[in-house]
Design a protein around this motif. Structure first.
Motif, short mmCIF file in Angstrom:
data_model
loop_
_atom_site.label_atom_id
_atom_site.label_comp_id
_atom_site.label_asym_id
_atom_site.label_seq_id
_atom_site.Cartn_x
_atom_site.Cartn_y
_atom_site.Cartn_z
N ALA A 25 0.83 -1.21 0.00
CA ALA A 25 0.00 0.00 0.00
C ALA A 25 0.86 1.26 0.00
O ALA A 25 0.46 2.29 -0.57
CB ALA A 25 -0.93 0.00 1.21
N ARG A 26 2.03 1.18 0.62
CA ARG A 26 2.93 2.35 0.66
C ARG A 26 3.71 2.52 -0.64
O ARG A 26 4.32 3.57 -0.87
CB ARG A 26 3.91 2.24 1.83
CG ARG A 26 3.25 2.41 3.20
CD ARG A 26 4.29 2.61 4.29
NE ARG A 26 5.15 1.44 4.44
CZ ARG A 26 4.91 0.42 5.27
NH1 ARG A 26 3.81 0.43 6.01
NH2 ARG A 26 5.72 -0.60 5.35
N THR A 30 -0.63 -0.54 -7.51
CA THR A 30 -2.07 -0.36 -7.28
C THR A 30 -2.75 -1.73 -7.14
O THR A 30 -2.23 -2.75 -7.63
CB THR A 30 -2.72 0.39 -8.45
OG1 THR A 30 -2.69 -0.46 -9.63
CG2 THR A 30 -1.98 1.69 -8.75
N ASP A 75 -4.68 -7.92 -3.48
CA ASP A 75 -5.34 -6.81 -4.20
C ASP A 75 -6.46 -6.22 -3.35
O ASP A 75 -6.61 -5.00 -3.24
CB ASP A 75 -5.83 -7.24 -5.59
CG ASP A 75 -6.86 -8.36 -5.58
OD1 ASP A 75 -7.18 -8.88 -4.50
OD2 ASP A 75 -7.34 -8.73 -6.67
N VAL A 78 -4.92 -4.32 -0.19
CA VAL A 78 -4.35 -3.02 -0.54
C VAL A 78 -5.48 -2.03 -0.86
O VAL A 78 -5.40 -0.85 -0.50
CB VAL A 78 -3.38 -3.15 -1.73
CG1 VAL A 78 -2.92 -1.78 -2.22
CG2 VAL A 78 -2.17 -3.99 -1.33
N ALA A 79 -6.53 -2.53 -1.50
CA ALA A 79 -7.65 -1.65 -1.84
C ALA A 79 -8.43 -1.23 -0.61
O ALA A 79 -8.76 -0.04 -0.45
CB ALA A 79 -8.58 -2.36 -2.83
N GLY A 82 -5.61 -0.74 2.74
CA GLY A 82 -4.64 0.26 2.32
C GLY A 82 -5.27 1.54 1.79
O GLY A 82 -4.57 2.51 1.51
N GLY A 83 -6.58 1.54 1.61
CA GLY A 83 -7.27 2.74 1.15
C GLY A 83 -6.96 3.15 -0.27
O GLY A 83 -7.05 4.33 -0.61
N LYS A 84 -6.59 2.18 -1.14
CA LYS A 84 -6.22 2.51 -2.51
C LYS A 84 -7.24 1.99 -3.53
O LYS A 84 -6.91 1.81 -4.71
CB LYS A 84 -4.82 1.97 -2.83
CG LYS A 84 -3.73 2.58 -1.98
CD LYS A 84 -2.35 2.00 -2.28
CE LYS A 84 -1.82 2.41 -3.62
NZ LYS A 84 -0.41 1.96 -3.84
N THR A 86 -10.33 1.79 -6.17
CA THR A 86 -10.73 2.66 -7.28
C THR A 86 -12.15 2.29 -7.71
O THR A 86 -12.67 1.23 -7.34
CB THR A 86 -9.80 2.51 -8.49
OG1 THR A 86 -9.93 1.18 -9.03
CG2 THR A 86 -8.34 2.74 -8.09
#
Length: 207
Positions: A25-26, A30, A75, A78-79, A82-84, A86
């Motif tokens: 995540a850092r 993506t 995936d 991280v989404a 990790g707040g990533k 979409t």
């Protein structure tokens, strides 16, 4: 708070999984890229199984299955954690999974010289996912029950490949049996999920 539309994975809460997800995540990676990487691992495993149907190829395919499953876990982590995430995340979460399943299962059918069995496994695997998503479209929590959900199919195939590599004289029969179990189990999974959806619909209508 648990997400009813997220596949329950026990190892997701382990320290190493959380640490790896936080590291990803850092980074600039993506969640959608991780999802796409799972298809690349599936392609590599498919090629290994078809090009080198002996111990090295079987073990490499098993490794690719493991890496594909890790991608499928990370995936989402991280989404979400990790707040990533979409807006296209749900597409990348589903479509690469269906491609990965089909690649491994169709390759299995060709490897045991029964292409129809591999295609049948792939069709039934896709149907289990369709029924799960259908339940979600009807306002229900998505149903990840087995007995042959995606993780069950992939772990069974991965373990079978390792055993087949260790027992070459039994390899062909073992992989045929594995494909047959995946097909039968996937068909049963379709039935159990449809029954559960129907029961919830009847319960809602009677409420």
């Amino acid at each position: 708070m648990p997400d009813d539309n997220r596949r329950p994975i026990a190892v997701r809460s382990s320290g190493w999984a959380r640490g790896t997800a936080a590291l990803l995540a850092r980074s600039a990676i993506t969640p959608n890229q991780i999802s796409c990487a799972s298809v690349l691992f599936a392609l590599a495993g498919c090629a290994a199984l078809l090009q080198w149907p002996d111990a090295p190829g079987l073990l490499l395919c098993a490794l690719c299955i493991l890496l594909r499953l890790l991608c499928n876990m990370f995936d989402g982590m991280v989404a979400v954690e990790g707040g990533k995430g979409t807006v296209t995340g749900p597409l990348f979460n589903e479509v690469p999974d269906r491609l990965g399943d089909s690649l491994f299962l169709v390759a299995l059918g060709y490897a045991v010289m029964l292409p129809w069995l591999g295609w049948l496994c792939a069709l039934l695997a896709a149907l289990t996912a369709y029924i799960r998503v259908l339940g979600g479209s009807l306002g229900q929590a998505q149903d990840f029950r087995g007995p042959m959900a995606k993780p069950h199919r992939m772990w069974l195939l991965g373990i079978a490949l390792v055993i087949a590599a260790a027992l070459p004289s039994w390899s062909h029969r073992l992989l045929i049996a594995t494909a047959a179990i995946i097909a039968a189990g996937s068909a049963l999974t379709c039935i159990t999920r449809l029954q559960a959806i129907a029961a919830r619909l009847h319960h809602g209508a009677d409420a």
